[in-house]
Design a protein around this motif. Structure first.
Motif, PDB file in Angstrom:
ATOM      1  N   SER A   1       0.832  -1.205   0.000  1.00  0.00           N
ATOM      2  CA  SER A   1       0.000   0.000   0.000  1.00  0.00           C
ATOM      3  C   SER A   1       0.867   1.255   0.000  1.00  0.00           C
ATOM      4  O   SER A   1       0.480   2.291  -0.541  1.00  0.00           O
ATOM      5  CB  SER A   1      -0.915   0.008   1.231  1.00  0.00           C
ATOM      6  OG  SER A   1      -1.806  -1.084   1.200  1.00  0.00           O
ATOM      7  N   PHE A   2       2.029   1.156   0.603  1.00  0.00           N
ATOM      8  CA  PHE A   2       2.953   2.288   0.667  1.00  0.00           C
ATOM      9  C   PHE A   2       3.620   2.540  -0.686  1.00  0.00           C
ATOM     10  O   PHE A   2       3.679   3.678  -1.158  1.00  0.00           O
ATOM     11  CB  PHE A   2       4.006   2.006   1.743  1.00  0.00           C
ATOM     12  CG  PHE A   2       5.127   3.001   1.796  1.00  0.00           C
ATOM     13  CD1 PHE A   2       4.891   4.324   2.134  1.00  0.00           C
ATOM     14  CD2 PHE A   2       6.424   2.605   1.519  1.00  0.00           C
ATOM     15  CE1 PHE A   2       5.932   5.244   2.189  1.00  0.00           C
ATOM     16  CE2 PHE A   2       7.469   3.515   1.567  1.00  0.00           C
ATOM     17  CZ  PHE A   2       7.225   4.843   1.905  1.00  0.00           C
ATOM     18  N   LEU A   3       4.108   1.478  -1.316  1.00  0.00           N
ATOM     19  CA  LEU A   3       4.746   1.616  -2.625  1.00  0.00           C
ATOM     20  C   LEU A   3       3.698   1.919  -3.689  1.00  0.00           C
ATOM     21  O   LEU A   3       2.576   1.453  -3.617  1.00  0.00           O
ATOM     22  CB  LEU A   3       5.492   0.326  -2.980  1.00  0.00           C
ATOM     23  CG  LEU A   3       6.694  -0.039  -2.110  1.00  0.00           C
ATOM     24  CD1 LEU A   3       7.171  -1.456  -2.420  1.00  0.00           C
ATOM     25  CD2 LEU A   3       7.833   0.957  -2.295  1.00  0.00           C
ATOM     26  N   LYS A   4       4.105   2.681  -4.705  1.00  0.00           N
ATOM     27  CA  LYS A   4       3.169   3.087  -5.755  1.00  0.00           C
ATOM     28  C   LYS A   4       3.052   2.065  -6.876  1.00  0.00           C
ATOM     29  O   LYS A   4       2.181   2.203  -7.745  1.00  0.00           O
ATOM     30  CB  LYS A   4       3.609   4.430  -6.343  1.00  0.00           C
ATOM     31  CG  LYS A   4       3.686   5.565  -5.345  1.00  0.00           C
ATOM     32  CD  LYS A   4       2.330   5.898  -4.778  1.00  0.00           C
ATOM     33  CE  LYS A   4       2.417   7.091  -3.833  1.00  0.00           C
ATOM     34  NZ  LYS A   4       1.116   7.389  -3.198  1.00  0.00           N
ATOM     35  N   CYS A   5       3.913   1.062  -6.874  1.00  0.00           N
ATOM     36  CA  CYS A   5       3.828   0.015  -7.901  1.00  0.00           C
ATOM     37  C   CYS A   5       4.526  -1.237  -7.397  1.00  0.00           C
ATOM     38  O   CYS A   5       5.338  -1.185  -6.465  1.00  0.00           O
ATOM     39  CB  CYS A   5       4.468   0.477  -9.216  1.00  0.00           C
ATOM     40  SG  CYS A   5       6.272   0.659  -9.137  1.00  0.00           S
ATOM     41  N   SER A   6       4.217  -2.341  -8.018  1.00  0.00           N
ATOM     42  CA  SER A   6       4.897  -3.603  -7.721  1.00  0.00           C
ATOM     43  C   SER A   6       6.081  -3.775  -8.670  1.00  0.00           C
ATOM     44  O   SER A   6       6.171  -3.114  -9.702  1.00  0.00           O
ATOM     45  CB  SER A   6       3.935  -4.784  -7.903  1.00  0.00           C
ATOM     46  OG  SER A   6       2.843  -4.679  -7.024  1.00  0.00           O
ATOM     47  N   THR A   7       6.980  -4.657  -8.299  1.00  0.00           N
ATOM     48  CA  THR A   7       8.090  -4.983  -9.191  1.00  0.00           C
ATOM     49  C   THR A   7       7.555  -5.573 -10.483  1.00  0.00           C
ATOM     50  O   THR A   7       6.752  -6.508 -10.456  1.00  0.00           O
ATOM     51  CB  THR A   7       9.033  -5.996  -8.516  1.00  0.00           C
ATOM     52  OG1 THR A   7       9.761  -5.328  -7.476  1.00  0.00           O
ATOM     53  CG2 THR A   7      10.020  -6.589  -9.502  1.00  0.00           C
ATOM     54  N   PRO A   8       7.960  -5.037 -11.633  1.00  0.00           N
ATOM     55  CA  PRO A   8       7.474  -5.577 -12.916  1.00  0.00           C
ATOM     56  C   PRO A   8       7.900  -7.031 -13.111  1.00  0.00           C
ATOM     57  O   PRO A   8       8.987  -7.432 -12.676  1.00  0.00           O
ATOM     58  CB  PRO A   8       8.158  -4.670 -13.957  1.00  0.00           C
ATOM     59  CG  PRO A   8       8.537  -3.434 -13.215  1.00  0.00           C
ATOM     60  CD  PRO A   8       8.844  -3.883 -11.813  1.00  0.00           C
ATOM     61  N   LYS A   9       7.054  -7.803 -13.754  1.00  0.00           N
ATOM     62  CA  LYS A   9       7.369  -9.208 -13.987  1.00  0.00           C
ATOM     63  C   LYS A   9       8.618  -9.363 -14.846  1.00  0.00           C
ATOM     64  O   LYS A   9       9.326 -10.367 -14.753  1.00  0.00           O
ATOM     65  CB  LYS A   9       6.184  -9.927 -14.632  1.00  0.00           C
ATOM     66  CG  LYS A   9       5.798  -9.462 -16.016  1.00  0.00           C
ATOM     67  CD  LYS A   9       4.618 -10.258 -16.543  1.00  0.00           C
ATOM     68  CE  LYS A   9       4.254  -9.906 -17.976  1.00  0.00           C
ATOM     69  NZ  LYS A   9       3.931  -8.487 -18.178  1.00  0.00           N
TER      70      LYS A   9
ATOM     71  N   VAL B   1      11.576  -9.608 -12.593  1.00  0.00           N
ATOM     72  CA  VAL B   1      11.619 -10.930 -11.955  1.00  0.00           C
ATOM     73  C   VAL B   1      12.166 -11.968 -12.932  1.00  0.00           C
ATOM     74  O   VAL B   1      12.991 -12.817 -12.555  1.00  0.00           O
ATOM     75  CB  VAL B   1      10.224 -11.340 -11.456  1.00  0.00           C
ATOM     76  CG1 VAL B   1      10.269 -12.751 -10.862  1.00  0.00           C
ATOM     77  CG2 VAL B   1       9.710 -10.349 -10.415  1.00  0.00           C
ATOM     78  N   GLU B   2      11.734 -11.902 -14.184  1.00  0.00           N
ATOM     79  CA  GLU B   2      12.233 -12.846 -15.189  1.00  0.00           C
ATOM     80  C   GLU B   2      13.738 -12.709 -15.374  1.00  0.00           C
ATOM     81  O   GLU B   2      14.451 -13.705 -15.539  1.00  0.00           O
ATOM     82  CB  GLU B   2      11.511 -12.610 -16.530  1.00  0.00           C
ATOM     83  CG  GLU B   2      10.052 -13.026 -16.531  1.00  0.00           C
ATOM     84  CD  GLU B   2       9.865 -14.497 -16.192  1.00  0.00           C
ATOM     85  OE1 GLU B   2      10.619 -15.335 -16.756  1.00  0.00           O
ATOM     86  OE2 GLU B   2       8.994 -14.816 -15.369  1.00  0.00           O
ATOM     87  N   GLU B   3      14.228 -11.487 -15.332  1.00  0.00           N
ATOM     88  CA  GLU B   3      15.671 -11.261 -15.460  1.00  0.00           C
ATOM     89  C   GLU B   3      16.413 -11.769 -14.227  1.00  0.00           C
ATOM     90  O   GLU B   3      17.485 -12.365 -14.328  1.00  0.00           O
ATOM     91  CB  GLU B   3      15.934  -9.763 -15.669  1.00  0.00           C
ATOM     92  CG  GLU B   3      17.310  -9.430 -16.213  1.00  0.00           C
ATOM     93  CD  GLU B   3      17.486  -9.848 -17.665  1.00  0.00           C
ATOM     94  OE1 GLU B   3      18.646  -9.919 -18.103  1.00  0.00           O
ATOM     95  OE2 GLU B   3      16.475 -10.130 -18.353  1.00  0.00           O
TER      96      GLU B   3
ATOM     97  N   ALA C   1       9.451 -10.893  -4.093  1.00  0.00           N
ATOM     98  CA  ALA C   1       9.174 -11.135  -5.509  1.00  0.00           C
ATOM     99  C   ALA C   1      10.091 -12.193  -6.096  1.00  0.00           C
ATOM    100  O   ALA C   1       9.674 -13.024  -6.913  1.00  0.00           O
ATOM    101  CB  ALA C   1       9.309  -9.830  -6.291  1.00  0.00           C
ATOM    102  N   VAL C   2      11.353 -12.178  -5.690  1.00  0.00           N
ATOM    103  CA  VAL C   2      12.333 -13.068  -6.309  1.00  0.00           C
ATOM    104  C   VAL C   2      12.518 -14.377  -5.539  1.00  0.00           C
ATOM    105  O   VAL C   2      12.943 -15.380  -6.112  1.00  0.00           O
ATOM    106  CB  VAL C   2      13.688 -12.335  -6.466  1.00  0.00           C
ATOM    107  CG1 VAL C   2      14.426 -12.224  -5.134  1.00  0.00           C
ATOM    108  CG2 VAL C   2      14.561 -13.004  -7.510  1.00  0.00           C
ATOM    109  N   ALA C   3      12.179 -14.382  -4.266  1.00  0.00           N
ATOM    110  CA  ALA C   3      12.441 -15.556  -3.423  1.00  0.00           C
ATOM    111  C   ALA C   3      11.884 -16.874  -3.975  1.00  0.00           C
ATOM    112  O   ALA C   3      12.575 -17.905  -3.931  1.00  0.00           O
ATOM    113  CB  ALA C   3      11.905 -15.316  -2.009  1.00  0.00           C
TER     114      ALA C   3
ATOM    115  N   GLY D   1      15.323  -0.766 -12.875  1.00  0.00           N
ATOM    116  CA  GLY D   1      14.007  -0.649 -13.487  1.00  0.00           C
ATOM    117  C   GLY D   1      13.750  -1.748 -14.491  1.00  0.00           C
ATOM    118  O   GLY D   1      14.286  -2.860 -14.389  1.00  0.00           O
ATOM    119  N   LEU D   2      12.958  -1.418 -15.504  1.00  0.00           N
ATOM    120  CA  LEU D   2      12.591  -2.408 -16.509  1.00  0.00           C
ATOM    121  C   LEU D   2      13.813  -2.793 -17.345  1.00  0.00           C
ATOM    122  O   LEU D   2      14.469  -1.922 -17.916  1.00  0.00           O
ATOM    123  CB  LEU D   2      11.532  -1.834 -17.442  1.00  0.00           C
ATOM    124  CG  LEU D   2      10.069  -1.952 -17.010  1.00  0.00           C
ATOM    125  CD1 LEU D   2       9.193  -1.188 -17.988  1.00  0.00           C
ATOM    126  CD2 LEU D   2       9.634  -3.410 -16.931  1.00  0.00           C
ATOM    127  N   PRO D   3      14.130  -4.081 -17.455  1.00  0.00           N
ATOM    128  CA  PRO D   3      15.269  -4.505 -18.276  1.00  0.00           C
ATOM    129  C   PRO D   3      15.038  -4.125 -19.731  1.00  0.00           C
ATOM    130  O   PRO D   3      13.932  -4.260 -20.259  1.00  0.00           O
ATOM    131  CB  PRO D   3      15.290  -6.027 -18.086  1.00  0.00           C
ATOM    132  CG  PRO D   3      14.537  -6.284 -16.829  1.00  0.00           C
ATOM    133  CD  PRO D   3      13.488  -5.210 -16.763  1.00  0.00           C
TER     134      PRO D   3
END
Length: 261
Positions: free
Chosen positions: A21-29, A32-34, A192-194, A258-260
């Motif tokens: 709720s605090f962060l304005k966005c989630s980590t982009p998928k 995570v793929e990278e 996200a990565v765990a 950021g975004l790869p």
């Protein structure tokens, strides 16, 4: 699903819910793929290691700048020096860093600053935990056969801090808000990565969630305590900057990149 697994997942979700709720966005998928790629694991761990040290350094600088006398400040510098020597100058044996994990020097607060003691209490504990995490990352990297080597820092923290105001106490408040976002994003990325890492790394990253979640809350609590005015607008301001850094293209893969491309 066993009761233990359910309890663990429930705890993780309870820690992540307010943070999301605090962060304005989630980590982009895409990030995570990278991060899942085996070739990127050395970079991920090395950058994570440096992030832990930088978190300790940032907390130390806040204490020295705003909360303690000169002698106490020198004691803090000496505490972190072996870690800095190893990280930036490749000096020393990482196994001996455990000998420097404790800190027993009494901090003498600056007079006429009512927030000095809360700042000392929260930031000294944070430093201890970050240095412990630093050592844990080195242990895991050693087991995986990943030797430490210097790497460049990402744009993330530098870009956030470039928007800090230049007068006090506004500068301190902004630095604390930036610290909250850095810690919150770290926590969110651990989660996200765990699931995509080895069992040991996954367990380790999940274990970090509790302390990292508290760290961002400590930063926010200090910022609110120090400010005479509501800081919601300033929190939202840095939230948008942080969101842009996470969602914009970034050709330098790191823990907070950021975004790869």
């Amino acid at each position: 699903m066993t009761e233990t697994v359910f309890q663990e997942e429930s705890e993780v979700e309870s820690l992540l819910s307010p943070l999301r709720s605090f962060l304005k966005c989630s980590t982009p998928k895409e990030w995570v793929e990278e991060a899942k790629k085996e070739k990127n694991l050395p970079t991920l761990l090395r950058d994570h290691l440096i992030c832990e040290l930088k978190a300790a350094q940032s907390a130390m600088l806040l204490i020295r700048r705003y909360a303690v006398d000169e002698e106490s400040g020198k004691a803090l510098l000496n505490w972190l020096k072996p870690y800095e020597d190893f990280t930036y100058r490749l000096v020393g044996d990482w196994r001996k860093l455990a000998d420097y994990s404790s800190f027993n020097k009494r901090m003498v607060p600056k007079s006429r600053r009512p927030y000095s003691q809360p700042l000392i209490d929260k930031m000294v504990l944070l430093i201890k935990e970050e240095l412990h995490h630093f050592y844990q990352v080195l242990e895991i990297a050693e087991e995986l056969g990943i030797k430490y080597d210097k790497i460049t820092s990402s744009r993330y923290a530098r870009s956030l801090l470039s928007h800090v105001r230049t007068y006090e106490p506004a500068a301190l408040i902004d630095k604390l808000i930036c610290g909250a976002y850095i810690e919150a994003r770290s926590c969110e990325r651990f989660a996200a990565v765990a699931p995509h890492l080895t069992a040991k790394l996954s367990t380790f990253y999940y274990s970090l969630l509790r302390s990292e979640a508290r760290h961002y809350q400590d930063y926010l609590a200090l910022a609110r305590e120090i400010s005479d005015n509501d800081i919601s607008e300033r929190i939202a301001y840095f939230g948008e900057i942080e969101k842009e850094l996470i969602q914009s293209s970034d050709d330098d893969f790191k823990f907070h990149s950021g975004l790869p491309c």
